[in-house]
Design an enzyme around this catalytic site. Structure first.
Site, mmCIF file in Angstrom:
data_model
loop_
_atom_site.group_PDB
_atom_site.id
_atom_site.type_symbol
_atom_site.label_atom_id
_atom_site.label_comp_id
_atom_site.label_asym_id
_atom_site.label_seq_id
_atom_site.Cartn_x
_atom_site.Cartn_y
_atom_site.Cartn_z
ATOM 1 N N SER A 1 0.851 -1.198 0.000
ATOM 2 C CA SER A 1 0.000 0.000 0.000
ATOM 3 C C SER A 1 0.881 1.240 0.000
ATOM 4 O O SER A 1 2.036 1.202 0.460
ATOM 5 C CB SER A 1 -0.883 0.009 1.244
ATOM 6 O OG SER A 1 -1.529 1.258 1.398
ATOM 7 N N TYR B 1 -2.852 -0.778 10.434
ATOM 8 C CA TYR B 1 -2.834 -1.105 9.007
ATOM 9 C C TYR B 1 -1.527 -0.654 8.357
ATOM 10 O O TYR B 1 -0.854 -1.422 7.662
ATOM 11 C CB TYR B 1 -4.028 -0.440 8.320
ATOM 12 C CG TYR B 1 -4.098 -0.679 6.829
ATOM 13 C CD1 TYR B 1 -4.613 -1.859 6.328
ATOM 14 C CD2 TYR B 1 -3.636 0.280 5.925
ATOM 15 C CE1 TYR B 1 -4.683 -2.086 4.952
ATOM 16 C CE2 TYR B 1 -3.688 0.072 4.557
ATOM 17 C CZ TYR B 1 -4.222 -1.119 4.069
ATOM 18 O OH TYR B 1 -4.276 -1.340 2.718
#
Length: 678
Positions: free
Chosen positions: A555, A568
């Site tokens: 990501s 996350y």
């Protein structure tokens, strides 16, 4: 407008091809003759409709038929140059074609056009080939069928064989068909129903004779220690051996694999005569064109250890390649095509089963089906006589036939990921589904792994079903489940080439609201899960010795510090560094490890649909349905990132175009300056 004759022909072909006792996949051909109107002259013209080259009877449609003018085709008899130049006649068939479109005429067209019967079937039934390959096949044909069926000594398919069968039909009005030595059967009739009935009568009569008169142990006595392992044991051993076998079977050219532990295979390998019969190879041209002239057979008992079996398989593979090269050199002439490869297409392991290989899953599966046919043929021939296939020189003439070479040359260029087997985690939705879809479109075989089994299986069916994709349930946080997923992959497709670590979830909370449970769940699924998947996959990739790809869907958050996202983003940073660490460790094995850093993918995302989208929208103070637009507007390109954009990057990163790239992270974020790599 469809001619009535073609409807009858296709229906008959589909019925015959649906039963593998009658003929195998893509084996045999059928035809019908009839009258149509010539659109140029308006006069009636006699036509031949015949299954074209490369088609399959069970799935034949009108597009798979070649249509020829009978007058022109039969006129070729006058220009036939003789058996030494009969291959030239195949090109001449093109000048006999009627109308537009249709399939290319096959080598067997002469058999159908020259025989004076309205409907002709040429089939490869196991029972018929058993008679055709028996040492005393001619005498057996007379004994079993009387005067209704004639014997034709082995002759390579072609124009002369068509002339021979036509002469038998002309000189013996009561004959309904022939047994073709070393090959199969041909039957005919005045109507479609009569031809089909005659074909089935020959097949069933041969089958009944073998069943009633054959000895009970055609493969000899049981070989001590070679009996079948339990189902669990043999599948575990098959999974352990699969990477080695796939690697040796792909030495010259990468291949996809197929595994079966059919009772007939296990029985054959447990019998004393299997080494002799295996060495004789297959006989029917359709068989050995797909299976090579003989298999590689592991000569160890069923309880041999995996390590011992692997070492012996590698030794036998060296011997197999040397023997195949010698076979090629014995028979190749100045005009012979180059040797296509010396690796086996069939590998047999006593107590375990059969591995078969091909350029795609369907071809690998069909190769296995053909060898199973060959086992059935050997059983029948040995039950009533002695199995005596055609000689090695004739096999070479078929295998390296110029017409077969031309057929191979007509095949389309392989796609970028052809022969590659991909395991994609979290593949039932969003980015994972898009990657699985794109890789399948590029020719890869796909294992769709997801927590939701129903969704995974639905996606696999959408991608094309078991010859393209399978769906499995996989919890990447569970090491045993990960190992089971890799085992399922190698048993389904023979091996593994490409892993996509995509499974993930997200809990959007600020630091003080993030619980230990939140932290552990995020890290278990993505950091630990990626580690477990990569570890299990690397073991297979290293043993295969074919290189490979491990791809992480990380990501932009792995390098960009966004708000309220501690768990996350931290686990994504963990994944990003795994890419670098594994690239450094696995490079010596030719394994590339790369990553993709997407921006937030809203549309189609399982993560966003699970509540993450609402939480991120709240963080940024926008409506959830506007979140994609919000993300797009903060990028340099002002574009929303879609699952397909990530899939495009995955396809490029794992293609040969970037064969020298490893340890790389590619941003797919439409330009987020704060996430630029430094």
């Amino acid at each position: 407008m469809t001619h009535p004759v073609t409807g009858q022909l296709i229906a008959r072909s589909n019925r015959l091809g649906a039963d593998k006792r009658n003929t195998n996949y893509a084996g045999g051909n059928t035809s019908a003759k009839g009258t149509a109107t010539d659109p140029v002259t308006g006069e009636p013209v006699e036509l031949l409709w015949v299954k074209g080259s490369g088609g399959d009877l069970g799935t034949l449609t009108e597009d798979g038929l070649a249509v020829l003018r009978l007058d022109r085709m039969r006129a070729l008899v006058n220009s036939y140059p003789g058996v030494e130049r009969e291959d030239q006649m195949v090109a001449a068939f093109d000048y006999c074609l009627f109308g537009k479109g249709g399939a290319a005429p096959s080598i067997d067209t002469a058999m159908h056009g020259l025989v004076d019967a309205a409907h002709v079937d040429h089939l490869h039934p196991d029972s018929g080939i058993a008679i055709a390959t028996a040492a005393d096949g001619e005498a057996l044909t007379a004994k079993i069928f009387g005067t209704k069926v004639a014997w034709v000594p082995w002759r390579r398919p072609g124009f002369q064989l068509g002339l021979d069968i036509a002469a038998i039909k002309e000189n013996n009005p009561d004959v309904i068909g022939t047994v073709l030595g070393g090959h199969g059967i041909t039957a005919w009739g005045a109507t479609s129903e009569e031809a089909e009935a005659n074909s089935l009568w020959i097949i069933e009569t041969a089958e009944a004779y073998i069943n009633m008169n054959g000895r009970k142990d055609p493969f000899g006595t049981a070989l001590p220690g070679y009996g079948a392992l339990s189902e669990a044991e043999r599948r575990a051993k098959a999974a352990a051996l699969a990477p080695t076998i796939r690697g040796v079977a792909s030495t010259d050219k990468a291949a996809v694999g197929h595994f079966v532990d059919d009772d007939a295979v296990l029985e054959f390998l447990a019998s004393a005569e299997h080494p002799r019969l295996g060495a004789l190879g297959t006989s029917c041209p359709d068989h050995f064109l797909r299976t090579k002239i003989k298999p590689l057979i592991l000569d160890l008992p069923a309880d041999a250890s995996v390590e011992e079996s692997i070492a012996r398989l590698k030794e036998l593979h060296t011997d197999y390649r040397e023997a195949y090269a010698a076979y090629y050199n014995r028979h190749a002439g100045p005009d012979s095509p180059a040797m296509r490869g010396a690796d086996p297409a069939i590998v047999l392991v006593p107590g375990v089963g059969m591995f078969s290989y091909g350029p795609n899953k369907q071809t690998a599966r069909v190769a296995g089906e053909f060898y199973l046919n060959a086992i059935n043929v050997m059983r029948g021939a040995e039950a009533i006589s002695t199995y005596t296939p055609i000689g090695e020189a004739e096999k070479f003439r078929i295998e390296y036939w110029s017409l077969e070479e031309a057929k191979l040359a007509r095949l389309p260029k392989p796609k970028s990921h052809a022969t590659r087997v991909a395991l994609v985690t979290g593949a039932a939705s969003g980015i994972g589904k898009a990657i699985a879809t794109r890789l399948a479109a590029e020719g890869a075989c796909i294992v769709v792994a997801d927590l939701n089994l129903d969704s995974a299986q639905t996606v696999a069916l959408e991608l094309g079903g078991p010859d393209v994709a399978i769906g499995i349930q996989a919890d990447v946080t569970d090491e045993a489940a990960v190992q089971a997923a890799v085992k399922a992959t190698v048993l389904a497709f023979g091996g593994l080439d490409l892993v996509v670590n995509n499974a993930g979830l997200s809990i959007s909370k600020p630091l003080l609201e993030t619980t230990e449970k939140d932290w552990d769940l995020q890290h278990d699924v993505m950091a630990k899960g990626s580690f477990l998947v990569s570890k299990a996959a690397a073991k297979v990739l290293i043993e295969q010795d074919m290189g490979g790809d491990i791809l992480y869907i990380s990501s932009k958050n792995s390098v960009f510090a966004g708000p309220n996202n501690i768990a996350y983003s931290a686990t994504k940073a963990d994944q990003a560094h795994q890419v670098r660490l594994l690239a450094a460790e696995l490079g010596e094995y030719g394994i590339r490890v790369n990553g993709i850093n997407p921006d937030g993918v809203v549309r189609g995302s399982g993560i966003f649909a699970g509540g993450w989208g609402a939480k991120r929208a709240a963080v940024y103070g926008v409506d959830e349905e506007k979140l994609g637009e919000f993300y797009a507007q903060r990028t340099l390109l002002k574009r929303e990132v879609l699952p397909e954009n990530v899939a495009n990057a995955a396809a490029v990163l794992t293609s040969a175009e970037l064969s020298h790239t490893t340890g790389l992270h590619i941003p797919v974020d439409a330009g987020v300056a704060a996430a630029f790599l430094r």
